[in-house]
Design a protein around this motif. Structure first.
Motif, PDB file in Angstrom:
ATOM      1  N   ILE A 100       0.593  -1.162   0.000  1.00 12.71           N
ATOM      2  CA  ILE A 100       0.030  -0.142   0.048  1.00 12.71           C
ATOM      3  C   ILE A 100       0.874   1.352   0.037  1.00 12.71           C
ATOM      4  N   GLU A 101       0.708   2.080  -0.982  1.00 12.67           N
ATOM      5  CA  GLU A 101       1.083   3.119  -1.056  1.00 12.67           C
ATOM      6  C   GLU A 101       0.608   4.582  -0.628  1.00 12.67           C
ATOM      7  N   VAL A 102       1.117   5.307   0.544  1.00 18.70           N
ATOM      8  CA  VAL A 102       0.586   6.556   1.052  1.00 18.70           C
ATOM      9  C   VAL A 102       1.096   7.643   0.991  1.00 18.70           C
ATOM     10  N   PRO A 103       0.951   8.346  -0.204  1.00 13.78           N
ATOM     11  CA  PRO A 103       1.733   9.665  -0.193  1.00 13.78           C
ATOM     12  C   PRO A 103       1.231  10.719   0.386  1.00 13.78           C
ATOM     13  N   LEU A 155      -3.483   4.551  -6.981  1.00 14.41           N
ATOM     14  CA  LEU A 155      -4.897   5.049  -7.654  1.00 14.41           C
ATOM     15  C   LEU A 155      -5.832   3.860  -7.927  1.00 14.41           C
ATOM     16  N   ALA A 187      -5.308   4.974 -13.193  1.00 19.39           N
ATOM     17  CA  ALA A 187      -4.776   6.387 -13.257  1.00 19.39           C
ATOM     18  C   ALA A 187      -5.102   7.012 -14.406  1.00 19.39           C
ATOM     19  N   SER A 230      -7.490  10.730 -10.561  1.00 16.28           N
ATOM     20  CA  SER A 230      -6.420  11.694 -10.990  1.00 16.28           C
ATOM     21  C   SER A 230      -5.609  12.128  -9.786  1.00 16.28           C
ATOM     22  N   GLY A 231      -4.572  12.750  -9.796  1.00 18.93           N
ATOM     23  CA  GLY A 231      -4.058  13.219  -8.502  1.00 18.93           C
ATOM     24  C   GLY A 231      -2.915  12.194  -8.059  1.00 18.93           C
ATOM     25  N   CYS A 232      -2.187  12.411  -7.113  1.00 14.65           N
ATOM     26  CA  CYS A 232      -1.220  11.579  -6.851  1.00 14.65           C
ATOM     27  C   CYS A 232      -1.810  10.582  -6.002  1.00 14.65           C
ATOM     28  N   GLY A 252       5.224  13.680  -0.601  1.00 14.90           N
ATOM     29  CA  GLY A 252       4.824  12.234  -0.808  1.00 14.90           C
ATOM     30  C   GLY A 252       5.751  11.653  -1.467  1.00 14.90           C
ATOM     31  N   CYS A 299       6.094  11.110  -4.711  1.00 11.17           N
ATOM     32  CA  CYS A 299       5.039  10.363  -5.513  1.00 11.17           C
ATOM     33  C   CYS A 299       5.684  10.006  -6.828  1.00 11.17           C
ATOM     34  N   LEU A 322       3.757   9.472  -9.467  1.00 11.08           N
ATOM     35  CA  LEU A 322       2.757  10.465 -10.151  1.00 11.08           C
ATOM     36  C   LEU A 322       2.707  11.826  -9.494  1.00 11.08           C
ATOM     37  N   PHE A 350       2.355  15.571  -9.501  1.00 13.47           N
ATOM     38  CA  PHE A 350       1.498  16.600 -10.322  1.00 13.47           C
ATOM     39  C   PHE A 350       2.451  17.931 -10.362  1.00 13.47           C
ATOM     40  N   ARG A 374       5.194   8.560 -17.189  1.00 17.38           N
ATOM     41  CA  ARG A 374       5.933   9.097 -15.959  1.00 17.38           C
ATOM     42  C   ARG A 374       7.197   9.048 -16.106  1.00 17.38           C
ATOM     43  N   TYR A 410       9.034   5.397  -5.019  1.00 18.79           N
ATOM     44  CA  TYR A 410       9.296   6.701  -4.859  1.00 18.79           C
ATOM     45  C   TYR A 410      10.215   7.619  -5.521  1.00 18.79           C
ATOM     46  N   PHE A 420      -3.331  18.677  -6.334  1.00 21.91           N
ATOM     47  CA  PHE A 420      -3.545  17.333  -6.236  1.00 21.91           C
ATOM     48  C   PHE A 420      -2.542  16.448  -5.204  1.00 21.91           C
ATOM     49  N   ASN A 466       0.570  16.864  -1.709  1.00 26.79           N
ATOM     50  CA  ASN A 466       0.625  17.481  -0.486  1.00 26.79           C
ATOM     51  C   ASN A 466       0.880  18.838  -0.249  1.00 26.79           C
TER      52      ASN A 466
END
Lengths: 333, 186
Positions: free
Chosen positions: A195-198, A220, A238, A246-248, B72, B74, B76, B78, B88, B111, B134, B136
């Motif tokens: 599980i990824e939780v940014p 996503l 995604a 959408s989004g991170c 994050g 990420c 992805l 943004f 990406r 990451y 989108f 943090n």
């Protein structure tokens, strides 16, 4: 005779020049001389936002205003009661959204669910509290991890599942508060991506068939786990289009309709949508940026026994109610 | 008609010395004021883009910072990728930054670390806006004091629509999102 006085042959020309200079000076005073930012340095997602400006089968039919500070958690009991909790207070609503009871609680829970016997499970940052129907604390389950951030909680007949966004796992407890396992940890040998939780959003829910579904926000999508921690199935979407997330890190919140359809809420471009949970197929939009023009994210979503979709909106600290237009029309007539 | 008294050089020097002494004594006895510099408050910033266009320097003294304890990391991201980009990756067509000032470095699946190349950054806040919508909201703008020439009247402050700019003590010239400089470093 005076000397040194020189008269212009064309005094009107000198006057005109002076007026022109004055006009130029004052018009330049009003300009900064800097170019305004152009399209290349402006961030514009309006074309993606416009995608959800479509006719939907749903309509907003009501609003429940609990009158509490910063409500963050919401759930619906087996008896159809709606529970909303915020800063030091919890409110319970009965039929026709009438307030039944209101009692003090400790601090501000982030998540909440209610078992069939009426026991309330309140998830705080780092621990869980069990309350009876009058709000009396029956038990406290302390944190089992370092740096926990508990964001969602669900109860089955024998087990309690708690989403720990801080540690990117789902904690599986028995009903006595004994930790049984950690679900969702990266295990490539068993095809579990982890599980990824940014951002601090991690939700889970149990569908009407009793299956545990967990959001994998960084990927996503959704993952279904057995109670032995093994992964059954998963799907990820995604996309900026309506059929994806959408989004991170989305969806931020999920809930199930009474027929088992998955309701998702997203942040960024705030949308509430319906999916077939097994296939991951997008079905329809419930509400989008027209209904939520300025929000960054909703605080929670839930579905009540009448299949109404409840969205806890931080803008007005209230629960906004969406239902199918036919049902809404019947209600209005 | 009265006759004007002529002032010779010696009288003039005496008068100047006396005035200087009085002025110095007054300045020393008064409250000491610390020097100030211009800075912008990230919590008020609306990412309008004028920091890039309204600085008197050829390239703006306003730069983007990444607050790593909020980021994050990420895949992805943004702040880094164009909305709707096909891949990406680091392809120029996929990058959001108009000057490719964000460096994306792989850490471990899935990451990535995002560092700002301040020599390239023009302070347009495009990435700041995207990360706020989108992500943090770990990207934010600050005036780099080693670049800023500290104009008496900051031209960006004059144009700022959200009144984000103010003069802050030179001893505390930055307004970090979490109040600590160390968190802007990876």
């Amino acid at each position: 005779m005076k000397e040194g006085v020189h008269r212009s042959k064309h005094p009107w020309l000198v006057g005109l020049c002076m007026v022109a200079i004055a006009v130029a000076y004052f018009s330049l005073l009003g300009q900064s001389g800097f170019q305004e930012p152009g399209d290349q340095i402006r961030y514009d997602v309006s074309s993606f936002r416009d995608l959800d400006h479509i006719e939907t089968r749903f309509v907003e039919t009501g609003i429940i205003e609990p009158g509490i500070d910063k409500p963050k958690a919401m759930c619906v009991g087996e008896d159809g009661k709606i529970y909303v909790a915020g800063e030091n207070e919890l409110v319970v609503y009965g039929p026709e959204d009438k307030e039944l009871v209101r009692f003090e609680i400790k601090a501000s829970p982030i998540c909440m669910t209610v078992a069939e016997d009426g026991t309330l499970f309140m998830g705080y940052n780092d621990h869980i509290e069990l309350l009876d129907a009058s709000g009396t604390v029956q038990a406290v389950w302390d944190s089992v991890s370092e740096q926990p951030y508990l964001t969602s909680i669900a109860v089955s007949d024998e087990e309690v599942y708690v989403a720990d966004a801080g540690n990117k796992v789902v904690l599986q407890y028995n009903r006595d508060g004994q930790l049984l396992s950690r679900i969702g940890k990266k295990d490539l040998k068993n095809d579990i991506p982890g599980i990824e939780v940014p951002s601090p959003y991690l939700d889970l829910a149990i569908n009407p068939d009793g299956d545990l579904w967990v959001v994998n926000p960084g990927l996503l999508g959704m993952e279904r786990y057995r109670n032995d921690s093994s992964l059954v199935t998963s799907w990820y979407r995604a996309s900026f289009q309506l059929d994806g997330f959408s989004g991170c890190c989305n969806p931020t919140h999920i809930a199930f309709m009474n027929d088992g359809k998955l309701i998702t809420a997203e942040k960024g471009l705030v949308r509430i949508k319906i999916y077939d949970v097994t296939s991951g197929e997008y079905q329809e939009l419930v509400a989008g940026s027209r209904e939520f023009p300025r929000e960054q994210s909703l605080k929670d979503i839930a579905v009540d026994k009448k299949n109404r979709i409840l969205a806890l909106d931080p803008r007005n600290n209230a629960v906004r109610v969406f239902e199918l237009k036919e049902a809404g029309d019947e209600k209005r007539t | 008609m009265s006759e004007l008294k002529k002032i010779d050089r010696r009288d003039f020097m005496r008068g100047a010395a006396a005035a200087g002494f009085v002025g110095a004594t007054w300045a020393a006895s008064g409250e000491k004021t610390e020097g100030t510099v211009w800075q912008l408050d990230p919590s008020k910033c609306t990412q309008c883009g004028r920091c890039a266009t309204h600085c008197v320097l050829p390239t703006s003294a306003v730069k983007c910072l990444n607050q790593f304890n909020i980021c994050g990391y990420c895949d992805l991201c943004f702040g880094y990728l164009q909305p709707g980009s096909r891949n990406r990756d680091t392809g120029a067509e996929n990058q959001l930054c108009p000057t490719a000032a964000i460096k994306r470095t792989y850490i471990e699946a899935p990451y990535y670390e995002y560092l700002i190349d301040e020599d390239r950054c023009i302070g347009c806040a495009k990435c700041v806006n995207a990360c706020m919508v989108f992500g943090n909201a770990s990207f934010y703008l600050q005036i780099r004091q080693d670049i800023c020439i500290n104009c008496n009247e900051c031209s960006i402050a004059k144009a700022c629509p959200s009144d984000s700019f103010s003069e802050v003590p030179a001893s505390k010239p930055y307004i970090y999102l979490t109040g600590d400089e160390s968190t802007t470093k990876p």
